[in-house]
Design a protein around this motif. Structure first.
Motif: not given
Length: 165
Positions: A17-22, A28-33, A41-47, A140-149
């Motif tokens: 299992x993996x996800x797209x790298x930064x 603006x869509x990638x929750x991984x910053x 496991x190294x991904x992170x994001x903040x608000x 991918x659970x780190x990347x928002x679908x661009x169709x939704x916003x």
């Protein structure tokens, strides 16, 4: 399936299992910053400067249930986000309808007027299979679908929902 086979399959899934790298293309869509992350496991994001909204102590209140893609199209510019000619056709049930976060944000008065106190979004807001408008095919659970916003659109929606009673 024997227990040993099941465990080997489970371990295989976890290891692959993996996800797209930064990628700057997905800002603006990638929750991984974390631009240097090599593994999920190294991904992170903040608000930044966001005030935590505690969960209700009692969840017994009316919910409005919707599939974001089948709701209101508040931003037609994101309907062809994948750049294909067949992804958006509101006359069929096989393609995307065009609903997005801005459409939901613009319709909150209607939902509140119905007496609803909560909103339940079916499916997933994450990157889905190209023509999977229902959200049940996340890739991918780190990347928002661009169709939704974008992330900022989701944040504006969350802030406005929490602002209401």
């Amino acid at each position: 399936m024997h227990k040993g086979q099941f465990i080997r399959c489970l371990v295989g899934l976890v290891c692959t299992s993996s996800a797209l790298q930064w990628d700057p293309e997905h800002v603006g869509y990638n929750l991984n910053e974390n631009q240097d992350a090599a593994e999920p496991t190294d991904y992170w994001g903040e608000w930044a400067n966001h005030t935590y909204q505690p969960s209700p102590t009692n969840w017994r209140f009316p919910f409005y249930v919707l599939t974001i893609d089948r709701y209101v199209d508040g931003d037609p510019t994101n309907n062809e986000a994948n750049g294909t000619v067949f992804e958006h056709n509101w006359m069929t049930n096989q393609f995307r309808f065009g609903g997005d976060v801005k459409g939901l944000l613009n319709d909150l008065d209607y939902i509140q007027g119905l007496g609803m106190k909560g909103i339940y979004l079916t499916g997933s807001p994450f990157l889905n299979m190209p023509w999977s408008g229902d959200g049940y095919g996340p890739l991918d659970f780190t990347l928002l679908d661009r169709h939704h916003g974008a992330i900022q659109d989701w944040r504006e929606l969350i802030i406005e929902i929490h602002r209401r009673d």
